[in-house]
Design a protein around this motif. Structure first.
Motif, short mmCIF file in Angstrom:
data_model
loop_
_atom_site.label_atom_id
_atom_site.label_comp_id
_atom_site.label_asym_id
_atom_site.label_seq_id
_atom_site.Cartn_x
_atom_site.Cartn_y
_atom_site.Cartn_z
N TYR A 165 0.84 -1.20 0.00
CA TYR A 165 0.00 0.00 0.00
C TYR A 165 0.87 1.25 0.00
O TYR A 165 1.90 1.30 0.67
N HIS B 211 -1.01 -0.16 7.88
CA HIS B 211 -1.25 -1.37 7.07
C HIS B 211 -0.63 -2.60 7.72
O HIS B 211 0.15 -3.33 7.12
N LEU C 53 -0.28 -6.48 -1.23
CA LEU C 53 -1.51 -5.96 -0.63
C LEU C 53 -2.14 -6.95 0.33
O LEU C 53 -3.04 -6.59 1.09
#
Length: 602
Positions: free
Chosen positions: A15, A88, A174
């Motif tokens: 990300y 994240h 991801l």
């Protein structure tokens, strides 16, 4: 050897900071996920409900569509969360769970496609023996083997990964990937078993299945070339979707494998394209399959003709519009005010109410038998009646909120504290749940002398009318009348008195203040009038037969579901268009470039 650390989380480095664009990406991913869930769910329902589709090929297709839901759910919720988050990181438990789900999804997909190719091979090459070989029991066994075998093999893969000592926790993707986690191991000697077993799983789950698929279709092609043109066309019409699905999925998996295992070929690829390619197999395939099979296969197309396209489009629009507004209110801090929190509660109720009607309605549209179990019927009654009660209560609280804001602006923040707002929202939802539960318990106790309800959904009043003795329904009628007075009449009185007081105050204000007050009140009034009109039509149909006797059947049906079809779409459109702050929030979430700032003179 590097020092190992006991990590409790992994950081997903795939990300990047995309500024305001992250909200646009969030909306696009949400639309894609809703489309995937909707398309696959509809096809599962069609296959389950349509008896002509209870054949081996369509049962394997049903298994495939269930797998699409399973695989996409392993990615999308986490992806949507990370798109709007600045952190994240995922826990190790979640990371391993995601690995398990994604790898089992990929393996089940290949195995399912292999079994489907074998099924087509038997149907085309051995048509006379097909029904003897592909019995219902054998079909069930094959589907169970597809799922259980994969679960066992991937569990073994994951257990080998979990035992490793890791010297890092950054995954350049991801989502969590088994190979990238294994690469974080402190010692390469520890990963030897992982690599050998992983290679065996790839050979068995991918290579063997691809060989099975290709050999089956080569044999089918050989037979088809010797057959008549009509037979050839029929065979190709069923085989082309399978081949297209297999090639698309194999291509997606190859791209993912290329990215994970070989860095050099992907170095010059732009970041955005690199990201899209890494999730291609999980984003494209779950939507590709229902579209291809829905369009190409004649029997599924025929089943779909029984579904009203308007109902399908309407439900998707309702889910999308209300979900987007809920997300906008939750994400935009400027909308964390009482009025918008009550609006958020209203939009949640629209999703709740429409979901109590549309899935059952769509199911009944594609089946010849329009029967529902008593349990489901009572559940539908509960959901619909609580929806109506919550809607009126919510609109009443919103009118009171506007009354305080306009008539007592200085005391407003003292009265409407966050705690009081939470209490009001809880009361809005809990009170209807208690009152309708009581109403339903009074209905359930009745002895019924019939089971035919002259409506497209279950209605409490019509069920009560089926009671063997009218004396048993006296309590139902008295309690029902009390609920209507408290949940509808009292709330309507509150709404009307609030707006009369607002109107009286507004006439004393300046033109600008008056316009501002009206701009917030008009959507509430329009919503209340629209919903009251819909409920009045339903009440007229249920309680009074004579006025509705000469109404055409189609119009009669539309009027009976007006309050559940129109209101859930009317509210998000009305509030989205009329309310300035919601329009501004949309502008903040959409890319900045779409709304260029005005030049100001200094």
């Amino acid at each position: 050897m590097e020092n190992s650390t006991q990590f409790t989380s992994f950081i997903l480095a795939g990300y990047s900071d995309s500024g305001h664009l992250k909200y646009l990406y969030f909306i696009l991913v949400t639309v894609l996920y809703v489309s995937i869930v909707f398309a696959n769910t509809v096809l599962i329902v069609v296959i389950c409900m349509e008896r002509s589709l209870h054949e081996p090929m369509y049962l394997f297709l049903c298994s495939l569509f269930v797998n699409e839901l399973y695989g996409s759910t392993a990615l999308f919720p986490a992806l949507m969360t990370h798109l709007v988050s600045d952190v994240h990181a995922v826990s190790t438990v979640y990371c391993y769970l995601q690995i398990f789900c994604m790898y089992t999804y990929a393996s089940i997909e290949f195995s399912n496609l292999a079994v489907m190719s074998y099924d087509r091979y038997l149907a085309i090459c051995y048509p006379l023996q097909y029904n003897v070989i592909m019995t219902p029991n054998r079909v069930c066994i094959l589907i169970c083997v597809i799922w259980l075998y994969t679960f066992v093999t991937i569990t073994a893969v994951l257990s080998l990964t979990i035992r490793l000592q890791l010297c890092g926790n950054v995954i350049d993707k991801l989502y969590c990937d088994n190979y990238l986690v294994v690469k974080l191991a402190c010692s390469t000697s520890d990963t030897t078993v992982n690599n050998i077993y992983g290679l065996c799983v790839i050979v068995l789950n991918v290579v063997v299945t691809l060989i099975t698929i290709m050999s089956s279709y080569i044999k089918i092609l050989t037979i088809c070339l010797k057959s008549s043109i009509n037979t050839r066309q029929k065979a190709f019409s069923t085989c082309i979707p399978h081949l297209a699905s297999m090639l698309n999925f194999a291509f997606g998996c190859f791209l993912t494998l290329l990215q994970s295992r070989f860095d050099r070929p992907m170095r010059n690829v732009p970041t955005v394209l690199h990201t899209i390619l890494s999730v291609y197999f999980l984003m494209c395939q779950p939507l590709f399959n229902p579209i291809v099979y829905g369009i190409r296969m004649a029997k599924i197309r025929q089943a779909f003709k029984n579904i009203l396209p308007v109902v399908t489009v309407l439900y998707v629009s309702i889910v999308f519009a209300n979900t987007v507004l809920i997300v906008v209110i939750c994400m935009e801090r400027s909308l964390h005010e009482p009025m918008y929190l009550f609006l958020c509660s209203l939009f949640v109720n629209e999703l709740y109410g429409s979901t109590s009607l549309f899935p059952a309605l769509m199911t009944n549209l594609v089946t010849d038998v329009h029967a529902v179990s008593t349990v489901y019927c009572y559940l539908q009654i509960f959901c619909m009646y609580t929806y109506i009660s919550i809607e009126f209560s919510n609109l009443a609280v919103m009118s009171y909120d506007r009354y305080l804001a306009i008539c007592y602006p200085l005391q407003y923040n003292v009265i409407m504290t966050p705690n009081r707002v939470c209490i009001l929202v809880c009361v809005i939802w809990l009170y209807p749940f208690v009152t309708i539960t009581t109403a339903l318990s009074l209905t359930i106790r009745l002895q019924l002398c019939g089971n035919v309800i002259d409506k497209v959904y279950c209605d409490n009043y019509l069920v009560v009318k089926l009671a063997c003795s009218t004396s048993d329904t006296t309590v139902n009628n008295i309690y029902g009348l009390c609920v209507i007075v408290l949940s509808v009449v009292v709330t309507l009185f509150t709404i009307m008195s609030s707006y009369i007081k607002i109107l009286t105050i507004c006439l004393k204000y300046s033109i600008n203040a008056r316009q501002k007050a009206f701009s917030t009140c008009i959507p509430h009034l329009a919503s209340m009038l629209n919903f009251t009109f819909g409920c009045f039509l339903t009440l007229l149909q249920s309680r009074f037969d004579r006025p509705m006797r000469n109404v055409p059947t189609v119009l009669h049906t539309i009027l009976s579901v007006y309050f559940l079809m129109c209101q859930p779409l009317f509210n998000p459109i009305m509030y989205g268009v009329r309310m300035a702050k919601i329009r501004q929030a949309f502008k903040n979430i959409l890319p900045v470039g779409l709304y260029p700032k005005r030049l100001t003179k200094h």
